[in-house]
Design an enzyme around this catalytic site. Sequence first.
Site, PDB file in Angstrom:
ATOM      1  N   LYS A  49      48.628  47.079  89.469  1.00 48.10           N
ATOM      2  CA  LYS A  49      49.274  47.817  88.370  1.00 48.10           C
ATOM      3  C   LYS A  49      48.371  47.795  87.141  1.00 48.10           C
ATOM      4  CE  LYS A  49      52.111  46.687  84.971  1.00 48.10           C
ATOM      5  NZ  LYS A  49      51.683  47.608  83.899  1.00 48.10           N
ATOM      6  N   THR A  82      49.105  35.145  77.216  1.00 52.11           N
ATOM      7  CA  THR A  82      49.509  33.807  77.644  1.00 52.11           C
ATOM      8  C   THR A  82      51.018  33.754  77.866  1.00 52.11           C
ATOM      9  OG1 THR A  82      47.622  32.798  76.557  1.00 52.11           O
ATOM     10  CG2 THR A  82      49.513  31.369  76.937  1.00 52.11           C
ATOM     11  N   GLU A  87      44.334  34.764  84.002  1.00 51.19           N
ATOM     12  CA  GLU A  87      43.273  34.861  82.998  1.00 51.19           C
ATOM     13  C   GLU A  87      43.948  35.330  81.722  1.00 51.19           C
ATOM     14  OE1 GLU A  87      41.076  36.055  80.490  1.00 51.19           O
ATOM     15  OE2 GLU A  87      40.147  37.578  81.784  1.00 51.19           O
ATOM     16  N   CYS A  98      39.432  39.114  75.438  1.00 50.88           N
ATOM     17  CA  CYS A  98      40.049  37.786  75.529  1.00 50.88           C
ATOM     18  C   CYS A  98      39.074  36.687  75.118  1.00 50.88           C
ATOM     19  CB  CYS A  98      40.586  37.547  76.922  1.00 50.88           C
ATOM     20  SG  CYS A  98      39.436  38.006  78.202  1.00 50.88           S
ATOM     21  N   GLU A 157      45.785  34.366  68.720  1.00 60.05           N
ATOM     22  CA  GLU A 157      44.915  35.433  69.196  1.00 60.05           C
ATOM     23  C   GLU A 157      45.331  36.734  68.502  1.00 60.05           C
ATOM     24  OE1 GLU A 157      45.351  36.801  73.337  1.00 60.05           O
ATOM     25  OE2 GLU A 157      43.175  36.765  73.472  1.00 60.05           O
TER      26      GLU A 157
HETATM   27  P1  NDP Z   1      50.779  41.696  78.492  1.00 56.11           P
HETATM   28  O1  NDP Z   1      50.481  40.315  78.945  1.00 56.11           O
HETATM   29  O2  NDP Z   1      52.183  42.082  78.261  1.00 56.11           O
HETATM   30  O3  NDP Z   1      50.165  42.752  79.528  1.00 56.11           O
HETATM   31  C1  NDP Z   1      49.273  42.499  80.571  1.00 56.11           C
HETATM   32  C2  NDP Z   1      49.731  43.196  81.837  1.00 56.11           C
HETATM   33  O4  NDP Z   1      50.924  42.586  82.338  1.00 56.11           O
HETATM   34  C3  NDP Z   1      50.085  44.654  81.643  1.00 56.11           C
HETATM   35  O5  NDP Z   1      49.780  45.384  82.794  1.00 56.11           O
HETATM   36  C4  NDP Z   1      51.589  44.566  81.430  1.00 56.11           C
HETATM   37  O6  NDP Z   1      52.258  45.765  81.607  1.00 56.11           O
HETATM   38  C5  NDP Z   1      51.971  43.531  82.456  1.00 56.11           C
HETATM   39  N1  NDP Z   1      53.245  42.864  82.228  1.00 56.11           N
HETATM   40  C6  NDP Z   1      53.999  42.819  81.096  1.00 56.11           C
HETATM   41  N2  NDP Z   1      55.118  42.080  81.298  1.00 56.11           N
HETATM   42  C7  NDP Z   1      55.066  41.640  82.572  1.00 56.11           C
HETATM   43  C8  NDP Z   1      55.919  40.830  83.382  1.00 56.11           C
HETATM   44  N3  NDP Z   1      57.030  40.298  82.903  1.00 56.11           N
HETATM   45  N4  NDP Z   1      55.562  40.573  84.656  1.00 56.11           N
HETATM   46  C9  NDP Z   1      54.425  41.073  85.155  1.00 56.11           C
HETATM   47  N5  NDP Z   1      53.577  41.859  84.448  1.00 56.11           N
HETATM   48  C10 NDP Z   1      53.886  42.133  83.172  1.00 56.11           C
HETATM   49  O7  NDP Z   1      49.923  41.989  77.208  1.00 56.11           O
HETATM   50  P2  NDP Z   1      50.228  43.121  76.117  1.00 56.11           P
HETATM   51  O8  NDP Z   1      49.600  44.356  76.571  1.00 56.11           O
HETATM   52  O9  NDP Z   1      51.676  43.178  75.779  1.00 56.11           O
HETATM   53  O10 NDP Z   1      49.458  42.522  74.877  1.00 56.11           O
HETATM   54  C11 NDP Z   1      50.069  41.508  74.093  1.00 56.11           C
HETATM   55  C12 NDP Z   1      49.043  40.519  73.622  1.00 56.11           C
HETATM   56  O11 NDP Z   1      48.477  39.854  74.725  1.00 56.11           O
HETATM   57  C13 NDP Z   1      47.855  41.140  72.911  1.00 56.11           C
HETATM   58  O12 NDP Z   1      48.111  41.346  71.591  1.00 56.11           O
HETATM   59  C14 NDP Z   1      46.779  40.140  73.148  1.00 56.11           C
HETATM   60  O13 NDP Z   1      46.838  39.127  72.190  1.00 56.11           O
HETATM   61  C15 NDP Z   1      47.131  39.564  74.492  1.00 56.11           C
HETATM   62  N6  NDP Z   1      46.333  40.133  75.586  1.00 56.11           N
HETATM   63  C16 NDP Z   1      45.362  39.368  76.136  1.00 56.11           C
HETATM   64  C17 NDP Z   1      44.578  39.878  77.135  1.00 56.11           C
HETATM   65  C18 NDP Z   1      43.500  39.080  77.738  1.00 56.11           C
HETATM   66  O14 NDP Z   1      42.677  39.619  78.447  1.00 56.11           O
HETATM   67  N7  NDP Z   1      43.484  37.796  77.515  1.00 56.11           N
HETATM   68  C19 NDP Z   1      44.734  41.237  77.620  1.00 56.11           C
HETATM   69  C20 NDP Z   1      45.825  41.952  77.013  1.00 56.11           C
HETATM   70  C21 NDP Z   1      46.558  41.402  76.026  1.00 56.11           C
HETATM   71  P3  NDP Z   1      52.390  46.728  80.332  1.00 56.11           P
HETATM   72  O15 NDP Z   1      51.043  47.285  80.105  1.00 56.11           O
HETATM   73  O16 NDP Z   1      53.319  47.754  80.764  1.00 56.11           O
HETATM   74  O17 NDP Z   1      52.898  45.897  79.203  1.00 56.11           O
END
Ligand code: NDP
Length: 491
Positions: free
Chosen positions: A195, A249, A269, A303, A400
């Site tokens: 996804k 996280t 990650e 990240c 972050e």
């Molecule tokens: P999320 O952790 O929500 O998103 C990462 C992925 O997980 C997306 O595909 C998301 O879908 C999906 N997801 C969301 N909720 C669930 C769930 N309950 N079960 C399984 N999968 C899920 O990050 P966000 O995009 O909301 O970003 C929020 C914050 O996270 C950012 O501001 C940043 O600080 C951090 N972040 C860190 C990353 C990294 O690489 N370390 C990458 C992205 C974000 P959907 O896109 O539909 O939300």
Amino acid sequence: MSELDRKRDRTPAPQDWTYAPAPESRDVVSIAEQYGHFVGGEWLEPAETYETISPSSEEPLARVGQGMQQDVDRAVGAARGAFADGWSSLPGSERAKYLFRIARLLQERAREFAVLESLNGGKPIKESRDVDLPLAAAHFFYYAGWADKLEYAFPNRRPRAVGVAGQIIPWNFPLLMLSWKIAPALACGNTVVLKPAETTPLTALLFCDVLRQAELPPGVVNIVTGDGRTGAAIVEHPDVDKIAFTGSTEVGKAIQRQLAGTGKKLTLELGGKAANIVFDDCALDQAVEGIVNGIYFNQGHVCCAGSRLFVQESIAEPLIEKLKRRLTTLRVGDPLDKNTDVGAINSAMQLDKIKELVAAGVEEGAEIYQPPCTLPEKGYWFAPTVFTNVAQSYRIAQEEIFGPVLSVLTFRTPEEAVEKANNTPYGLSAGVWTEKGSRILWMAQRLRAGVVWANTFNRFDPSSPFGGYKESGFGREGGRHGLEPYLRFDE
Ligand code: NDP
């Protein structure tokens, strides 16, 4: 001229001229009006759709499927079928051929993918063209090489595929994260349900076309688009054997709780708050470039971004001055312009989060600097920002931000630098700038971070394992280590 004067020596003042526009053509990409889910090698009609936009202009690009439970069920069913139906028992040398084909196709279609990545995600074209695409192809090339050598990678351990891998990726490096996930999974003989993030599904959907061109057997890779609910349905699905997640996280912790006791393999990650540590004996101009690359690359949506800068006190003043001057030369604007250094913020939600944390920094007493720059009226934008006078307890030094915002702190001794750098719940990456090799090794041994860069930052290579300590997650991606999460071992 004394050493300090030399370091103080000013970088040339920014010139009073601008670059002519150099837009990359959009014509190489054709975007459909609507996309379904890619399941069993076919496009599945979505029951519900949502609009995906360009964050730099808020222009609608396409409608994309909102994956429901039944879509995930079908995708997992297709992946299970393909696993049992020959993919897992295919000789590694045959699996490698598919991976090589995918890698070559990504190279051939690199321009198309780069333009689409910048359109849908907001990152500058020079980054998607020169970083995301070459690295994505390199990942497939690299893991193609391992597919027929697994027994040599893990001698006396009889590696075999895990089964169906559920993979959930974020929006900051959509195609690159897809390749980090899919390449090792296929090399090890697994099948996949992936996804992409809600805001950046388009390159994953274009990738389905590459899978067809490569004639990958149907069902080996399935892509279901949608929001967090779709991700949750993949995580909870009883017939998924392994979850690989990259993201926040908070969601990572929730997934770990959900999977406890299920026997599913899991790699996470997650976030980071990397320390970029600059000693007074470093090559200062090089360090300034490294700092800029460390935090403003991909608008800071990284990240492992070097979001906390630790400067040795004796050079803090000249370094900050040079840094501010360098910031005035960064070009913020149209992601498709080849001269753009800093593109658009990925979404309205992320922009709000950045604004909230920056306001907290000002409120708590840090000093803010933003170079003069005119931000486009439409779309989501944030000027490159530096905070000085930051205390370790401030939210901008702890949380972050995931945006183009740098917090500058100082230290006097290497011991103090290590202590401050490690004072974070995260542990994904760190950077050290010094001319002393012995100091680099001394620091690297003490920094609790999965990656420590020396006199550089944000360097990636498929052969180099990447992953975190503490709340940055567990498991490694890349290198031989990146195979392990996708294998079971009959000892
Ligand atoms: P999320 O952790 O929500 O998103 C990462 C992925 O997980 C997306 O595909 C998301 O879908 C999906 N997801 C969301 N909720 C669930 C769930 N309950 N079960 C399984 N999968 C899920 O990050 P966000 O995009 O909301 O970003 C929020 C914050 O996270 C950012 O501001 C940043 O600080 C951090 N972040 C860190 C990353 C990294 O690489 N370390 C990458 C992205 C974000 P959907 O896109 O539909 O939300």
